[in-house]
Scaffold this motif. Sequence first.
Motif, short mmCIF file in Angstrom:
data_model
loop_
_atom_site.label_atom_id
_atom_site.label_comp_id
_atom_site.label_asym_id
_atom_site.label_seq_id
_atom_site.Cartn_x
_atom_site.Cartn_y
_atom_site.Cartn_z
N ILE A 216 42.12 43.49 40.42
CA ILE A 216 41.39 42.78 39.36
C ILE A 216 41.54 41.27 39.56
O ILE A 216 40.57 40.50 39.47
CB ILE A 216 41.87 43.21 37.96
CG1 ILE A 216 41.64 44.71 37.76
CG2 ILE A 216 41.16 42.42 36.87
CD1 ILE A 216 42.35 45.31 36.56
N ALA A 217 42.77 40.85 39.87
CA ALA A 217 42.99 39.41 40.10
C ALA A 217 42.16 38.93 41.29
O ALA A 217 41.54 37.86 41.25
CB ALA A 217 44.48 39.14 40.34
N ALA A 218 42.12 39.77 42.36
CA ALA A 218 41.36 39.38 43.56
C ALA A 218 39.87 39.27 43.27
O ALA A 218 39.17 38.43 43.85
CB ALA A 218 41.61 40.39 44.68
N LEU A 219 39.37 40.08 42.33
CA LEU A 219 37.93 40.02 42.01
C LEU A 219 37.52 38.62 41.54
O LEU A 219 36.39 38.20 41.74
CB LEU A 219 37.59 41.05 40.92
CG LEU A 219 37.37 42.49 41.41
CD1 LEU A 219 37.27 43.45 40.22
CD2 LEU A 219 36.11 42.60 42.26
N SER A 220 38.44 37.91 40.91
CA SER A 220 38.10 36.55 40.42
C SER A 220 37.69 35.66 41.58
O SER A 220 36.86 34.77 41.43
CB SER A 220 39.26 35.94 39.64
OG SER A 220 40.24 35.46 40.53
N THR A 221 38.26 35.91 42.77
CA THR A 221 37.92 35.05 43.91
C THR A 221 36.54 35.39 44.47
O THR A 221 35.94 34.60 45.18
CB THR A 221 38.98 35.17 45.03
OG1 THR A 221 38.92 36.50 45.58
CG2 THR A 221 40.39 34.90 44.52
N PHE A 222 36.05 36.58 44.15
CA PHE A 222 34.71 36.97 44.62
C PHE A 222 33.62 36.45 43.66
O PHE A 222 32.46 36.41 44.02
CB PHE A 222 34.60 38.50 44.72
CG PHE A 222 35.35 39.06 45.90
CD1 PHE A 222 34.68 39.37 47.08
CD2 PHE A 222 36.73 39.23 45.85
CE1 PHE A 222 35.39 39.87 48.17
CE2 PHE A 222 37.43 39.73 46.94
CZ PHE A 222 36.76 40.05 48.10
N TYR A 223 34.01 36.13 42.45
CA TYR A 223 33.02 35.69 41.45
C TYR A 223 33.43 34.36 40.81
O TYR A 223 33.77 34.31 39.62
CB TYR A 223 32.86 36.77 40.36
CG TYR A 223 32.42 38.09 40.93
CD1 TYR A 223 31.13 38.25 41.44
CD2 TYR A 223 33.29 39.17 41.00
CE1 TYR A 223 30.73 39.45 42.00
CE2 TYR A 223 32.90 40.37 41.56
CZ TYR A 223 31.62 40.50 42.06
OH TYR A 223 31.22 41.69 42.62
N PRO A 224 33.44 33.29 41.59
CA PRO A 224 33.87 31.99 41.04
C PRO A 224 33.01 31.54 39.87
O PRO A 224 33.46 30.78 39.01
CB PRO A 224 33.76 31.03 42.23
CG PRO A 224 32.98 31.75 43.27
CD PRO A 224 33.10 33.20 43.02
#
Length: 430
Positions: free
Chosen positions: A140-148
Amino acid sequence: MSNSVESITVTDNRTGNSVEIPIQSGGVSSTEWAKLLGNIWYYDPGLGQTAMVESSIAEINGEEGILRYRGYPIEQLAENATYLEVAYLLINGELPNKKQYQQWELDITHHTYLHENFRRRFFESFHYDAHPMGILISTIAALSTFYPEAKNVDDPQIRMRHINRLIAKIPTAAAGAQRFSSGLPLVFPDNDLDYITNFLSMMFKIAEPRYECDPVIKQALEKLFILHADHGQNCSTFAARVVGSAQTDPYSSVAAATAALYGPLHGGANEAVLKMLAGIGSYDQVEGFIESVKGGQGRLMGFGHRVYKNYDPRARIIKKAADQVFEVTGKNHLLDIALKLEEHALADEYFISRNLYPNVDFYSGLIYEALGFDPDMFTVLFAIPRTAGWLAHWNEAREQQGRIMRPRQLYTGEGKRDFVPLSKRPKSPK
Ligand code: CMC
């Protein structure tokens, strides 16, 4: 001040000054308190007496054992609604009409895929026996880097887009975490399936062309998802609101909430209950186990709640659902131990005097196990539906444009003292 409002009066005995504070929605405003006692902090470890926000999402009455989402009793929602209807209700404040529901389901269904990097590289980077909750938090944390773009937290449309994405992707991430830890290939989402069946398919499909699911099993999981979807300012929702108060994006805020849920006193309790029941081992050992809890050797997991001082209404519904599931799957061998444990605890003065009743987690693990889930997936099964609740609160906080959360502390450490160079410090420490 008008006498028509209920109020309290606080007097500072050092000065004799008083302030009258109105009681509103069952609380008193700290702003009024601060007019008289600006530097006196309200000391409330565990925040049991502190309302940190106004919220219109879930109403909980702990004395009467009531839980309502946006005014709707949990019993009615669990009986009649789908999880996606409930998720819509939590986020938007109203149940969807048919058209709104179709659109919502379509939107969710079309965002279920994770970026290919997750399948090819991300999951692969974990140790083979990584706990699925650890993988889920990181995903979930990593998803933030895919959707700036999601960092634009003041834009309601962007907020909604990513709320939608997260609700859509969390089952894929959860199933991916489990499949990886079991050494099984990841299953792609099937957008023709409903939310619950699609998740079950990603969890359990092997080589069959399409995963077929028993309707009783689907219905039980749907119910469990509804019951877990929100619960006011619990520890993980608090975490989401605290992190979100710094205007942090929804993925990072939900990752923080998921980490809070992981703990055994919160969402981790369902896994702990099953381990506890397995540890008790047999029907005959129940009395001895209860005595050991009373003697301070651990807690009766799945019992007790900060808010409920009566039977947790969710536990009642789950207990009933368990019977329906066991008719299909066969009885879980730990059920008899659980039933005896409940019966004895509810009749025991230690538990009665402390208002300790079964909570949502006492029976949920037994159902999850009967449905074929490993115990280390149980907390993940809590995280999937609670994502809607976390996001509803995260969004509500953004709508309220709340201040950054920053509580005070009562400092009890050393007063000022001068630095002593390493060479001059005493050989044996104090
Ligand atoms: N078994 C034995 N004693 C207990 C238990 C328990 N499960 N829960 C509370 N107590 C005792 C506790 O020792 C204390 O006794 P005393 O007054 O003699 O010191 C008294 O009851 C009050 O406990 P507390 O820790 O002050 O209560 P709390 O409101 O801070 O904690 C709780 C709430 C849920 C963390 C706690 O009841 C607990 O640890 N339960 C077991 C874990 C569990 O099932 N968690 C799931 C909660 S529901 C799902 C969720 O929303 O996360």
